[in-house]
Scaffold this motif. Structure first.
Motif, mmCIF file in Angstrom:
data_model
loop_
_atom_site.group_PDB
_atom_site.id
_atom_site.type_symbol
_atom_site.label_atom_id
_atom_site.label_comp_id
_atom_site.label_asym_id
_atom_site.label_seq_id
_atom_site.Cartn_x
_atom_site.Cartn_y
_atom_site.Cartn_z
ATOM 1 N N TRP A 105 4.399 6.463 -2.616
ATOM 2 C CA TRP A 105 3.825 5.497 -3.552
ATOM 3 C C TRP A 105 2.611 4.879 -2.879
ATOM 4 O O TRP A 105 2.728 4.283 -1.813
ATOM 5 C CB TRP A 105 4.828 4.395 -3.890
ATOM 6 C CG TRP A 105 6.148 4.870 -4.455
ATOM 7 C CD1 TRP A 105 7.015 5.772 -3.907
ATOM 8 C CD2 TRP A 105 6.743 4.449 -5.699
ATOM 9 N NE1 TRP A 105 8.118 5.939 -4.719
ATOM 10 C CE2 TRP A 105 7.980 5.139 -5.824
ATOM 11 C CE3 TRP A 105 6.362 3.556 -6.701
ATOM 12 C CZ2 TRP A 105 8.828 4.953 -6.913
ATOM 13 C CZ3 TRP A 105 7.208 3.364 -7.790
ATOM 14 C CH2 TRP A 105 8.419 4.062 -7.896
ATOM 15 N N ILE A 106 1.459 5.033 -3.504
ATOM 16 C CA ILE A 106 0.211 4.592 -2.888
ATOM 17 C C ILE A 106 -0.430 3.515 -3.761
ATOM 18 O O ILE A 106 -0.684 3.737 -4.943
ATOM 19 C CB ILE A 106 -0.764 5.785 -2.738
ATOM 20 C CG1 ILE A 106 -0.137 6.864 -1.846
ATOM 21 C CG2 ILE A 106 -2.110 5.327 -2.187
ATOM 22 C CD1 ILE A 106 -0.899 8.178 -1.861
ATOM 23 N N SER A 107 -0.675 2.361 -3.165
ATOM 24 C CA SER A 107 -1.343 1.282 -3.902
ATOM 25 C C SER A 107 -2.551 0.849 -3.089
ATOM 26 O O SER A 107 -2.479 -0.044 -2.255
ATOM 27 C CB SER A 107 -0.385 0.112 -4.117
ATOM 28 O OG SER A 107 0.803 0.565 -4.737
ATOM 29 N N GLY A 108 -3.643 1.537 -3.315
ATOM 30 C CA GLY A 108 -4.864 1.251 -2.573
ATOM 31 C C GLY A 108 -4.852 1.951 -1.233
ATOM 32 O O GLY A 108 -3.884 2.627 -0.887
ATOM 33 N N PRO A 109 -5.917 1.796 -0.471
ATOM 34 C CA PRO A 109 -5.970 2.426 0.842
ATOM 35 C C PRO A 109 -5.043 1.719 1.825
ATOM 36 O O PRO A 109 -4.636 0.588 1.601
ATOM 37 C CB PRO A 109 -7.427 2.278 1.276
ATOM 38 C CG PRO A 109 -8.099 1.403 0.288
ATOM 39 C CD PRO A 109 -7.124 1.022 -0.780
ATOM 40 N N SER A 110 -4.742 2.413 2.902
ATOM 41 C CA SER A 110 -4.011 1.840 4.027
ATOM 42 C C SER A 110 -4.612 0.483 4.395
ATOM 43 O O SER A 110 -5.826 0.317 4.378
ATOM 44 C CB SER A 110 -4.148 2.819 5.200
ATOM 45 O OG SER A 110 -3.900 2.188 6.423
ATOM 46 N N TYR A 122 -7.480 -3.413 -5.252
ATOM 47 C CA TYR A 122 -7.068 -2.887 -3.941
ATOM 48 C C TYR A 122 -8.249 -2.264 -3.199
ATOM 49 O O TYR A 122 -8.070 -1.660 -2.141
ATOM 50 C CB TYR A 122 -6.022 -1.774 -4.104
ATOM 51 C CG TYR A 122 -4.690 -2.198 -4.645
ATOM 52 C CD1 TYR A 122 -4.022 -3.298 -4.136
ATOM 53 C CD2 TYR A 122 -4.077 -1.469 -5.656
ATOM 54 C CE1 TYR A 122 -2.776 -3.652 -4.633
ATOM 55 C CE2 TYR A 122 -2.837 -1.817 -6.151
ATOM 56 C CZ TYR A 122 -2.185 -2.917 -5.632
ATOM 57 O OH TYR A 122 -0.958 -3.258 -6.115
ATOM 58 N N THR A 139 -0.429 1.593 -8.878
ATOM 59 C CA THR A 139 0.229 2.490 -7.917
ATOM 60 C C THR A 139 0.150 3.941 -8.368
ATOM 61 O O THR A 139 0.356 4.237 -9.541
ATOM 62 C CB THR A 139 1.717 2.092 -7.783
ATOM 63 O OG1 THR A 139 1.784 0.727 -7.404
ATOM 64 C CG2 THR A 139 2.429 2.962 -6.751
ATOM 65 N N PRO A 187 0.797 -1.238 0.000
ATOM 66 C CA PRO A 187 0.000 0.000 0.000
ATOM 67 C C PRO A 187 0.828 1.286 0.000
ATOM 68 O O PRO A 187 0.525 2.197 -0.748
ATOM 69 C CB PRO A 187 -0.847 -0.137 1.267
ATOM 70 C CG PRO A 187 -1.050 -1.613 1.404
ATOM 71 C CD PRO A 187 0.257 -2.218 0.962
ATOM 72 N N TYR A 188 1.861 1.360 0.841
ATOM 73 C CA TYR A 188 2.609 2.621 0.897
ATOM 74 C C TYR A 188 4.114 2.402 0.851
ATOM 75 O O TYR A 188 4.657 1.572 1.567
ATOM 76 C CB TYR A 188 2.318 3.363 2.213
ATOM 77 C CG TYR A 188 0.886 3.789 2.407
ATOM 78 C CD1 TYR A 188 0.169 4.384 1.382
ATOM 79 C CD2 TYR A 188 0.259 3.608 3.632
ATOM 80 C CE1 TYR A 188 -1.144 4.790 1.560
ATOM 81 C CE2 TYR A 188 -1.053 4.017 3.833
ATOM 82 C CZ TYR A 188 -1.753 4.602 2.794
ATOM 83 O OH TYR A 188 -3.036 5.005 2.986
ATOM 84 N N THR A 240 0.795 -2.237 -11.455
ATOM 85 C CA THR A 240 0.710 -2.420 -10.007
ATOM 86 C C THR A 240 -0.407 -1.595 -9.375
ATOM 87 O O THR A 240 -0.637 -1.703 -8.174
ATOM 88 C CB THR A 240 2.043 -2.024 -9.335
ATOM 89 O OG1 THR A 240 2.323 -0.660 -9.659
ATOM 90 C CG2 THR A 240 3.189 -2.901 -9.814
#
Lengths: 279, 493, 212
Positions: free
Chosen positions: C173-178, C47, C124, B286-287, C122
């Motif tokens: 870099w953000i891939s979906g929510p926390s 995600y 992202t 995610p981050y 990804t």
């Protein structure tokens, strides 16, 4: 030196030196006999270099590389003259191919390492020899039993034999081959690991046996007598009725049952690989 | 002085967590008796294995990426001195400060001093293996500074006065009911009506930690990667606690092992592909945060980087074992290891469990011939599953074999009185090195036939009793293969 | 004479690497991939991000729709966010550099940004703190993040993104929510970062005035 017997009329006959392995020689002779049976049936001239002893795998994997060095040297001297070396053990083949040169180099013997590397290239585990050198998958075997196959770690991940043993088994007449769940998981043997870490080893074995028993197979087979000694030892303790047989023993079986003194009829009595002439 | 620097300097024992208090077999025995642990581990490792296999399978150039990752790390190690100096220069040029620590104690002193200089009595922490390795929380506590772990699993571990058992999911040995119980007992201001639903528990942790994030002025992190040619640091995470720590406080202190370096920014493109898929089984975590020194007006305005040796240079000195420093801490080797799956992480006694721990911990602390970590290289069947999944192709089985040899050699050097095992191995080795001697030995083994009337051997004396405790042993045959061959194949003349 | 830790560690390294050889790095992995918006959408949805797709003229409407659906009462944005995207009937507070984490804390708070790069394979989104993206705390503390992705920001694979990004800027870099899977490996969305991620993918429109 090449021992190929060139003949104008028939196909050249391959000569192979059998490395029986110390374990099969001493404890499970039927495994080595079955290997000879299959090879001879396929027209291979089998030689058994009398000087052979052990590849040194146990010493190497237990940290005793200096003791193993003498065994590597002895192995090299015994087998160096042969074009083809075949053995019924994936882990010993793995040791010869991946460890002999490494140990010799580590202990400052580059010349021995070079000789060991050359032998390594000519050394094949039984199923590899059949499929890669002889180019056969159907060895004219007959084995009307329910069998599951444990592919062994060193077959899969050191030698990368893939599905070669299974291709050989699928060609056996009468066999009922059942897929083993979680087949790629280790049985927990690991040489001296089975004793040094006996509790963990036993836990791994318990899971392997549960998977074997779940297949309802009569026979659990593998390409290594050592893994089978472990799995068979556990199955025997459970008096499970499932017995272990080396891949070579199944491939040696025929309708007439004629092999080198191997009893191919699975008995109710549980035992380790090659217990045929023990009964 | 030059003599001293040529000897490997290992991590000191007695500070931090690189060695447990009992050998692996002894610790494993305890873990194996814990049914809850075994069932948690089995389902967790199976789940992550399947996820990983799925997302790795969709990358067509996975092997090319692995080989690139392996080579980048090997070339990093070959010029580690110049690359670290380059990293230092770039961090300093961008407003950061760089500190060097020979070992855990020195790193703890540096970090404690930096926190004290801010006047803070509390710090928030991002999940970091290296700060566990050096025992930083304990060192801070001794100086009256309270450290709050902010990763959910690390919080569970900290509140439960427990030790992590997995690199990626440190609280894998706890189930939801146990976690709820820990929260109820230990979390200040907890809502006592919470259920054990994971979402509810995570929500409670969010509420508790948000207050800490908003009020704490100093954060401490590790780093997944550092880039020499730009001075950039990286933290890879899932929950956002890392972003909180890297963004909100005034001061950021990052502790990093000297091996976590890559030469160039574009080298990271390889690891950003390898790490998430190998680790959590996600296409991307995610981050991910990257930062270079200090950014005016955005994030911490004071940044300190602490570079730690603590046995790494000793590992680097070994031609075979130095590969262990290539590890990117993905934990894929844990999830495929049949030994780890049964024993869990605590049995390894170190911050670094599983196959990678079995080669890293004893190299950092050194093999002494009789230390607890000496048992770790034997905690493997050499099944090879770890090498197959390693994203940077660390040949763990070969290093295990090499460490066993180094251990046996160290034991030999330490004691002139050989152990029973050493005598047995030497004896068998001697017998096997000559065919005549070997045939005599085979006959000796045949005597076992007469030890029982059963078809198998069910009981043997120690140490083989450890085999027969759970397994039968086949009886030696009437005739060895070589005896049979002589009668069947050899010309009698 | 006492030797500094720096000099001692460097000396230890130098003596350790005498035997180390530096291999050539094989770079035969894929250098990139073609952008594929459908793949990006698939990954984002996977995600559990909320995805809207619209033409440039539809951005403000999509923001209102997302804000209403999520119950967002307070909207923030960084400086440099295109005013044309901001809904005219909602108040959007622009960060002047003095907003604190406490100001942004709350389940009814949303932030609107654009991004630097979006990676299809990804799913992202990468923020670099530039115009329309803002300080890192702005996209971290609020519970809702609405991110506008323009066609020219979309790249195929991770290496494509590396060629576009400047490492000297702070990157997120953000891939979906926390998310966390720390409890029994059950995925829980939303721990510390925004629990809700809305991505507005702006469709490439040939010509400029073909609003829906």
């Amino acid at each position: 030196m090449t021992q190929l017997d060139h003949n104008e009329v028939t196909a050249p006959r391959i000569t192979a030196a059998l490395f029986a392995t110390c374990l099969a020689d001493t404890m499970f002779p039927d495994v080595a006999k079955a290997t000879v049976t299959v090879l001879e049936r396929l027209g291979v001239r089998v030689e058994f270099p009398q000087a052979q002893t052990c590849c040194g795998q146990m010493h190497i994997n237990s940290g005793y590389q200096r003791d193993a060095l003498a065994l590597i040297e002895h192995f090299v001297e015994t087998f160096e003259q042969y074009e083809h070396i075949v053995l019924p053990s994936a882990s010993c083949a793995g040791s010869i191919r991946h460890q002999h040169g490494m140990v010799a180099r580590r202990l400052g013997k580059p010349a021995l390492a070079a000789r060991a590397d050359a032998i390594a290239r000519r050394t094949r585990e039984f199923s590899e020899f059949l499929t890669d050198v002889l180019k056969v998958t159907d060895v004219d075997a007959y084995f009307p039993h329910r069998v599951t196959y444990h592919p062994t770690c060193h077959s899969l991940r050191m030698l990368h034999v893939g599905d070669k043993p299974l291709r050989l088994l699928r060609a056996v007449r009468g066999i009922e081959l059942i897929e083993l769940p979680a087949a790629d998981q280790c049985c927990g043997f690991g040489g001296t690991f089975a004793v040094k870490n006996a509790d963990t080893s036993t836990a791994m074995l318990a899971d392997k046996m549960a998977n074997v028993l779940g297949t309802k197979a009569e026979i659990c087979s593998a390409a290594d007598a050592s893994c089978l000694m472990h799995i068979g030892g556990g199955l025997s303790r459970l008096t499970s009725g499932v017995r272990t047989m080396h891949l070579a023993e199944i491939l040696a079986s025929t309708e007439s049952g004629e092999t080198h003194g191997v009893s191919v009829r699975p008995s109710r009595q549980t035992s380790n690989p090659g217990s045929g002439n023990d009964v | 002085m030059s003599d001293r620097t040529n000897l490997p300097v290992y991590a000191p024992l007695g500070v931090g967590r690189l060695q447990g208090d009992r050998t692996f077999p002894a610790a494993a025995k305890i873990a194996l008796a814990d049914g809850q642990l075994r069932s948690n581990l089995r389902s967790a490792t199976a789940t992550i294995r399947a996820k990983r296999a799925n997302v790795v399978g969709e990358v067509a150039d996975w092997e090319e990426l692995r080989r690139a990752g392996e080579a980048i790390k090997a070339s990093t190690m070959a010029s580690l001195d110049t690359l670290l100096i380059e990293l230092e220069r770039n961090v300093v040029a961008n407003g950061g400060a760089v500190h060097w620590a020979r070992d855990a104690a020195e790193a703890n002193r540096i970090v404690t001093g930096l926190v004290q200089a801010t006047g803070a009595k509390q710090v928030v922490k991002v999940k970091s293996m290296v700060t566990q390795e050096i025992g930083l929380n304990e060192a801070l506590a001794a100086a009256g500074i309270e450290a709050f772990e902010t990763d959910l699993a690390e919080l569970i571990i900290q509140l439960g006065h427990d030790e992590p058992s997995h690199i990626l999911v440190p609280a894998i040995h706890r189930n939801r009911a146990q976690i709820r119980e820990i929260f109820l007992q230990e979390m200040p201001g907890v809502d006592r009506s919470i259920s054990d639903e994971p979402a509810v528990l995570a929500g409670e942790a969010r509420r508790y930690l948000r207050k800490k994030f908003l009020e704490t002025k100093v954060a401490i992190s590790g780093a997944n990667f550092a880039v020499a040619d730009t001075g950039t640091l990286t933290v890879v995470e899932s929950e956002g606690n890392g972003r909180m720590c890297l963004t909100l406080p005034d001061t950021l202190i990052t502790v990093m092992g000297i091996e976590k370096l890559v030469p160039t920014w574009t080298d990271l493109e390889v690891f950003f592909q390898l790490l998430p898929r190998s680790s959590t089984g996600e296409r991307m975590n995610p981050y991910t945060s990257t930062w270079t020194g200090v950014t005016p007006g955005d994030g911490p305005q004071s940044f300190h980087l602490v570079l730690l040796d603590n046995g790494r240079t000793a590992t680097l000195a070994d031609e075979v074992g130095r590969q262990a420093l290539h590890c990117i801490r993905c934990s894929a080797c844990l999830n495929v290891c049949p030994v780890y799956e049964r024993t869990g992480g605590h049995a390894y006694g170190s911050t670094y469990p599983g196959p990678i721990g079995a080669i890293l911990s004893p190299q950092l602390t050194g093999l002494t011939g009789d230390g607890v970590n000496d048992s770790l290289p034997y905690a493997s069947t050499l099944c090879g599953a770890c090498f197959d999944v390693c994203p940077v192709r660390i040949d763990i089985p070969s290093i295990l074999v090499d460490l066993r040899a180094r251990h046996v050699e160290a034991a030999k050097a330490a004691s002139r009185i050989p152990s029973g095992e050493r005598l047995a191995m030497a004896g068998v080795g001697w017998a096997m090195a000559g065919e005549k001697r070997w045939q005599l030995a085979q006959r000796g083994a045949g005597v076992l036939r007469h030890s029982t009337r059963r078809t198998t051997i069910r009981r043997l004396p120690w140490p083989l009793s450890r085999w027969t405790a759970s397994r039968d042993l086949a009886k030696p045959p009437v005739q060895t293969f070589r005896q049979w061959w002589a009668t069947e194949h050899e010309d009698p003349s | 004479m006492t030797i500094s830790a720096r000099d001692e560690v460097l000396a230890r390294i130098r003596s350790a690497i005498v035997t180390a050889v530096s291999p050539d790095v094989p770079r035969d992995y894929r250098a990139g991939a073609a952008a594929d918006v459908e793949l990006l959408v698939d990954r984002l949805v996977d995600y559990r991000a909320i995805v809207h797709r619209c033409a440039p003229a539809g951005i403000a409407g999509a923001i209102i729709e997302a804000a209403d659906a999520a119950g967002i009462d307070r909207l923030f944005a960084p400086p440099g966010l295109d005013p044309a995207w901001q809904p005219s009937d909602r108040h959007v507070s622009i960060d002047d550099g003095t907003l604190t984490a406490t100001d942004l804390d709350g389940n009814d708070v949303g932030v609107i940004t654009t991004c630097s790069v979006a990676i299809c394979e990804t799913g992202t989104i990468v923020l670099d703190g530039g115009p329309g993206q803002g300080r890192r705390l702005l996209t971290l503390v609020p519970d809702h993040h609405i991110c506008i992705v323009l066609p020219e920001q979309v790249v195929g694979a991770v290496p494509d993104a590396f060629r576009r990004l400047d490492p000297r800027r702070p990157l997120t870099w953000i891939s979906g929510p926390s998310a966390t899977s720390d409890i029994e490996l059950k995925r829980v969305e939303g721990v510390h970062g925004p629990r809700h991620l809305v991505v507005i993918i702006v469709e490439h429109v040939p010509g400029s005035n073909s609003a829906p």
